[in-house]
Design a protein around this motif. Structure first.
Motif, PDB file in Angstrom:
ATOM      1  N   SER A  32       0.839  -1.181   0.000  1.00 22.69           N
ATOM      2  CA  SER A  32       0.000   0.000   0.000  1.00 22.69           C
ATOM      3  C   SER A  32       0.887   1.249   0.000  1.00 22.69           C
ATOM      4  O   SER A  32       2.000   1.229   0.530  1.00 22.69           O
ATOM      5  CB  SER A  32      -0.892   0.009   1.230  1.00 22.69           C
ATOM      6  OG  SER A  32      -0.104   0.057   2.383  1.00 22.69           O
ATOM      7  N   ALA A  33       0.380   2.307  -0.604  1.00 22.67           N
ATOM      8  CA  ALA A  33       1.141   3.550  -0.633  1.00 22.67           C
ATOM      9  C   ALA A  33       1.025   4.227   0.725  1.00 22.67           C
ATOM     10  O   ALA A  33       0.118   3.924   1.502  1.00 22.67           O
ATOM     11  CB  ALA A  33       0.592   4.449  -1.733  1.00 22.67           C
ATOM     12  N   THR A  86       3.328   0.671   5.625  1.00 24.07           N
ATOM     13  CA  THR A  86       3.049  -0.182   4.472  1.00 24.07           C
ATOM     14  C   THR A  86       2.372  -1.488   4.867  1.00 24.07           C
ATOM     15  O   THR A  86       2.794  -2.163   5.797  1.00 24.07           O
ATOM     16  CB  THR A  86       4.358  -0.490   3.736  1.00 24.07           C
ATOM     17  OG1 THR A  86       4.942   0.748   3.392  1.00 24.07           O
ATOM     18  CG2 THR A  86       4.119  -1.283   2.478  1.00 24.07           C
ATOM     19  N   ARG A 101       1.527   4.241  -9.062  1.00 24.59           N
ATOM     20  CA  ARG A 101       2.685   5.126  -9.141  1.00 24.59           C
ATOM     21  C   ARG A 101       3.929   4.317  -8.796  1.00 24.59           C
ATOM     22  O   ARG A 101       4.991   4.522  -9.303  1.00 24.59           O
ATOM     23  CB  ARG A 101       2.496   6.287  -8.167  1.00 24.59           C
ATOM     24  CG  ARG A 101       3.222   7.537  -8.585  1.00 24.59           C
ATOM     25  CD  ARG A 101       2.727   8.722  -7.786  1.00 24.59           C
ATOM     26  NE  ARG A 101       1.314   8.962  -8.046  1.00 24.59           N
ATOM     27  CZ  ARG A 101       0.485   9.520  -7.161  1.00 24.59           C
ATOM     28  NH1 ARG A 101       0.911   9.887  -5.978  1.00 24.59           N
ATOM     29  NH2 ARG A 101      -0.778   9.716  -7.467  1.00 24.59           N
ATOM     30  N   ASN A 102       3.707   3.376  -7.879  1.00 25.60           N
ATOM     31  CA  ASN A 102       4.809   2.571  -7.404  1.00 25.60           C
ATOM     32  C   ASN A 102       4.271   1.187  -7.118  1.00 25.60           C
ATOM     33  O   ASN A 102       3.378   1.047  -6.297  1.00 25.60           O
ATOM     34  CB  ASN A 102       5.322   3.189  -6.103  1.00 25.60           C
ATOM     35  CG  ASN A 102       6.814   3.133  -6.055  1.00 25.60           C
ATOM     36  OD1 ASN A 102       7.412   2.191  -6.584  1.00 25.60           O
ATOM     37  ND2 ASN A 102       7.418   4.118  -5.432  1.00 25.60           N
TER      38      ASN A 102
END
Ligand SMILES: Nc1nc2c(ncn2[C@@H]2O[C@H](COP(=O)(O)OP(=O)(O)OP(=O)(O)O)[C@@H](O)[C@H]2O)c(=O)[nH]1
Ligand SMILES: [Mg+2]
Ligand SMILES: [Zn+2]
Length: 321
Positions: free
Chosen positions: A82-83, A87, A251-252
């Protein structure tokens, strides 16, 4: 406590989740249901105990509507870190047949690292992976000396095909590749995953205009950094058969709780070498006579993939300290 008669329970499919309310399809109808509080008791490691694609046991109640009582065992899942702070594991979709990694060849520029990370996440669960290179209509701008006359989409498609991943070149705008894509989605539950703005929702609308998914109005060039058009993961039925899950852009893409020793296995081309290194716990980064490093030197393993490996390895190690 009143006991609930068995005839008031049924099963459903979670197709969307809004702040704690789940859209659950039961016999073709969508119900808005609240999960039981106890499903959220252990959220230390998992951010979302219920995910799109989950099959759930529902207690129907004439007055209150109904509640989700239990998440039925999952066949598999696509998950990421999770962003943000603290985390945890974020389950993107459960019970799927294939992952469609969507990347664009321009606007936003192609990033092989992002593809490799999502592919690794799918490999971790043994999921079938296909890759779509979208926006091929934009690539005449990119031909030239740097690519040796080969279009970038052709180059990357050949590259990923050589690793064993089916790779389609497409354009949601012109319709190139859409028919081939539609065939690949038929009779499967497919999740589309990729960076924001690559055209995931646009591709799905091109495949099935009935879906009417919201797409970005302006091109990525004119868009403010960090704005996502799709804000919720949602599962839809295709009129031509099969189910698709549209997701917000990533995004990541991090892999939660990854063991450093597990990383190399997520790269298909490294698998044949595993177990042949001098050291049992070889990290394939600095150890002498490592066959994986030798393969990278010989270009038998691509530098771009090795870089993605090293990045994931460093993150896995940091998570294990
Ligand atoms: N030229 C071109 N533009 C495209 C193509 N596919 C999508 N676009 C444009 O790219 C922008 C982003 O498309 P979306 O479908 O919203 O992208 P997305 O991947 O769903 O983005 P998020 O929902 O933010 O993750 C929109 O302006 C689309 O019109 C394509 O094949 N060619
Ligand atoms: Mg979208
Ligand atoms: Zn090694």
């Amino acid at each position: 406590m009143t006991s609930i008669p068995p005839e008031s329970t049924t099963t459903g499919l979670v197709i969307r989740i809004d702040a704690r309310r789940c859209h659950v399809e039961i016999e073709g109808e969508v119900h808005l249901l609240v999960p039981r509080g106890r499903l959220f008791e252990d959220r230390r490691s998992v951010k979302n105990p219920i995910a799109v694609g989950d099959r759930v046991r529902v207690l129907l109640d004439a007055e209150a509507g109904g509640t989700i009582d239990e998440v039925l065992p999952r066949r598999n899942k696509l998950a990421r870190s999770s962003a943000g702070e603290g985390t945890r594991e974020q389950i993107m979709v459960a019970n799927l047949d294939q992952v469609l990694v969507v990347a664009s060849i321009a606007e936003p520029a192609f990033r092989s690292q992002m593809v490799d990370r999502i592919v690794a996440g799918a490999e971790r669960e043994g999921l079938l992976v296909r890759i779509v290179l979208n926006k091929v209509d934009l690539e005449q701008d990119l031909t030239g000396a740097t690519t040796g006359g080969v279009l970038p989409s052709e180059h990357w498609a050949n590259f990923y095909e050589s690793l064993g991943y089916t790779c389609l070149r497409a354009s949601a705008t012109t319709g190139v590749g859409i028919e081939a894509l539609r065939e690949r989605l038929c009779d499967h539950l497919t999740v589309l995953c990729g960076m924001s703005g690559v055209g995931k929702s646009s591709l799905l609308n091109a495949i099935d205009p009935e879906l009417k998914l919201r797409v970005g109005l302006v091109s990525v060039r004119g868009r403010r950094e960090g704005r996502h058009t799709t804000t919720h993961t949602s599962l839809s039925r295709l009129s031509g058969g099969g189910h698709v899950v549209d997701t917000p852009g990533v995004r990541n893409f991090g892999l939660f709780g990854l063991d450093p020793r597990e990383v190399a296995e997520l790269f298909v081309e490294m698998r044949p070498f595993l177990g042949t290194c001098n050291f049992d716990d070889c990290s394939h980064t600095h150890e002498p006579k490592c066959p994986i490093r030798a393969a990278v030197e010989d270009n038998a393993i691509a530098g771009s993939r090795y870089d993605a490996y090293k990045e994931l390895l460093a993150e896995a190690k940091a998570g294990h300290l």
